[in-house]
Design an enzyme around this catalytic site. Structure first.
Site, mmCIF file in Angstrom:
data_model
loop_
_atom_site.group_PDB
_atom_site.id
_atom_site.type_symbol
_atom_site.label_atom_id
_atom_site.label_comp_id
_atom_site.label_asym_id
_atom_site.label_seq_id
_atom_site.Cartn_x
_atom_site.Cartn_y
_atom_site.Cartn_z
ATOM 1 C CB CYS A 49 10.845 -1.272 1.757
ATOM 2 S SG CYS A 49 11.093 -0.772 0.046
ATOM 3 C CE LYS B 148 -3.348 -9.747 -1.980
ATOM 4 N NZ LYS B 148 -3.928 -8.508 -1.372
ATOM 5 N N PRO B 149 -3.611 -6.142 -5.592
ATOM 6 C CG PRO B 149 -5.151 -4.426 -6.026
ATOM 7 C CD PRO B 149 -4.812 -5.846 -6.406
ATOM 8 C CG LEU C 58 10.944 -10.138 1.218
ATOM 9 C CD1 LEU C 58 11.364 -11.451 1.862
ATOM 10 C CD2 LEU C 58 9.463 -10.145 0.888
ATOM 11 C CD1 TRP D 198 -0.249 -1.600 3.099
ATOM 12 C CD2 TRP D 198 0.639 0.441 3.330
ATOM 13 N NE1 TRP D 198 0.524 -1.604 4.245
ATOM 14 C CE2 TRP D 198 1.077 -0.356 4.412
ATOM 15 C CE3 TRP D 198 1.059 1.773 3.264
ATOM 16 C CZ2 TRP D 198 1.918 0.122 5.408
ATOM 17 C CZ3 TRP D 198 1.907 2.266 4.258
ATOM 18 C CH2 TRP D 198 2.331 1.444 5.311
ATOM 19 C CG ASN D 199 5.062 1.135 0.765
ATOM 20 O OD1 ASN D 199 4.644 0.263 0.008
ATOM 21 N ND2 ASN D 199 6.330 1.208 1.119
ATOM 22 C CB SER E 139 6.013 -7.725 5.995
ATOM 23 O OG SER E 139 5.207 -8.881 5.898
#
Length: 506
Positions: A308, A196-197, A275, A172-173, A253
């Site tokens: 991230c 897949k958002p 990640l 989402w960021n 994540s």
């Protein structure tokens, strides 16, 4: 009127009516170039994180919807893989042009569902679009090799061929850039995909693929499946385990990445995993401290720390420690303005959801209880809402505290005083993450030493922003597998085929 047709909430409709550009807002999923509902007709709300108002409802798809989208992508791959690199390049370039022309509308949707300021959202569109431009050029440079043969009558040829269907799971960021960075690369290589958002930000994905359709992307090449948190595990399982899927590309994540990696292993599928990180920001005495602080603002507070590659741990040499903190506090006080993303002058929006707000505040509270000292911030601005966390500086943090080990993903900088290169290398590398690192020094030898010794996939010297379409983006250790951006990003979605041409003398 489009706004009334899609059924947005009254409060958000009032905001949208001030905009002339929200024609890209959609409330359906996208499969085979058709706007579709879930087979169950279930929906879930997309919320504005600034006040938790409902923007609109989108389909809450399940495993059967995901399987259908994958089948569409698999059927389309049979023909798309044979489209010439030149034609794929042209289509990607048209998509880039349309994204640039619709920058304001895309930015408004990003701000509405992610909370980031409009200026940052516009910057994300420019950044995200650059991947479409870059991969439109890369499409024509996915070259093979002709290798000198050890036999006089044989020829060795290596060619790159597209993998097939790619499952794309995005965060989402950066809801626009994370899609273009992946989809631009796989399309250049000749693959198809199912996206897949994030359940927090599906509207940006839907806006992006509408522009892709207008750019001439053929039916079935790009498909978008939307689902709520409740259905995400089942949908994610299908996206990882379906036999038609040949690669899983995920940004998110480390915890979720490990789960997807295990699921992909069942079919020995290719993975591209970007990640979590725990980036060090290192300042040596020779550094230009003014520049270091200015870059620290970018590395830490871009998207209110929800990145991230965001700097988490600041290691400042004792000779410049006090000067750095004084300047940093001054810049934060002036530059970090909390508020709704669509308000003028705001530079930091809300955290994305209640779970994220709880995590950030929990890490800070735990550190303070264990002896860390708050220099500034460390609390919510409740006059704005329940997710507006103030920009924070902590000192006296120790490696035993949770905040030292975990990715914060919020506007919190923890500052450590260091004495030597050897000390900071040990501290900086003391993490399972290995995505990005930042080093500030004017000593050329020191810059090269740090680049070599730091256990991170990317190292920026004297800069707080390192991502660009031309560079290979990715981490080591538990920060991921594979690279995005650069020519390597497109090569991730290809297999090398070895063809031996023999009996050439017959």
């Amino acid at each position: 009127m489009e706004l009334l047709r899609i059924g947005v909430s009254r409060n958000f409709r009032i905001y949208l009516n001030h905009s002339r550009q929200m024609h890209l807002l959609k409330d359906k999923a996208f499969v085979n170039n058709e706007w579709v509902s879930a087979r169950s007709n279930a929906v879930f709300p997309v919320l504005n994180p600034a006040d938790d108002s409902v923007i609109t409802n989108v389909p809450d798809m399940d495993a059967s919807d995901a399987k259908n989208a994958i089948q569409v992508a698999a059927d389309t791959f049979k023909t798309w893989q044979d489209v010439t690199a030149k034609e794929r390049s042209i289509i990607l370039r048209r998509w880039y042009d349309l994204c640039e022309q619709n920058k304001d509308s895309l930015a408004e949707i990003i701000t509405a569902e992610s909370g980031k300021p409009l200026s940052e959202a516009a910057g994300e569109v420019t950044y995200g679009s650059s991947f479409l431009s870059w991969f439109s050029e890369c499409a024509r440079h996915l070259n093979g090799e002709v290798i000198p043969s050890p036999w006089p009558n044989k020829q060795i040829i290596l060619t790159r061929q597209p993998l097939g269907v790619v499952s794309i799971i995005t965060p989402w960021n950066f809801p626009f850039a994370m899609i273009t960075r992946k989809v631009g690369a796989l399309m250049a290589a000749g693959c198809t995909c199912v996206i897949k958002p994030s359940e927090d930000t599906p509207l940006t994905a839907l806006a992006a693929v509408e522009l892709a359709e207008k750019a001439g992307v053929p039916k079935g090449v790009i498909n978008v499946v939307t689902c709520s948190r409740k259905n995400a595990p089942a949908v994610g399982s299908v996206l990882c385990e379906d036999n038609h899927v040949k690669c899983i590309s995920f940004t998110g994540s480390t915890v979720v990445g490990k789960i997807l990696y295990q699921q992909a292993a069942k079919g020995i599928k290719r993975v591209s995993l970007e990640l979590g990180g725990n980036a060090p920001f290192i300042v040596f005495p020779s550094a230009d401290i003014q520049n270091a602080v200015e870059q620290a603002m970018l590395a830490k507070f871009r998207n209110n720390g929800q990145a991230c590659v965001g700097a988490n741990r600041f290691f400042i040499h004792e000779d410049v420690y006090d000067k750095f903190i004084a300047l940093f506090k001054e810049h934060i006080s002036k530059g970090c303005v909390l508020g709704r993303g669509n308000q003028k002058g705001v530079s930091c929006g809300p955290l994305i959801n209640n779970e994220q707000a709880k995590k950030v505040s929990g890490l800070v509270d735990d550190a303070v209880k264990k002896g860390a000292r708050k220099i500034m911030g460390g609390e919510f601005d409740t006059t704005l809402g329940n997710k507006f966390y103030k920009s924070t500086i902590l000192t006296d943090v120790t490696p035993e505290m949770n905040i030292f080990r975990e990715e914060i993903f919020g506007p919190v900088a923890q500052i450590f005083k260091i004495k030597s290169e050897e000390e900071v290398v040990k501290l900086a590398n003391d993490t399972n993450g290995g995505l990005a690192a930042y080093v500030f020094t004017k000593d050329l030898g020191q810059a090269f030493r740090m680049s070599r010794k730091l256990e991170f996939g990317m190292v920026a010297i004297n800069d707080g922003i390192l991502s660009t379409a031309e560079a290979a983006f990715g981490g080591i250790k538990e920060s991921g597998i594979g690279r995005e951006g650069s020519l390597h990003g497109a090569q991730e979605y290809t297999d090398i085929k070895y063809t031996l041409m023999s009996a050439l003398d017959k």
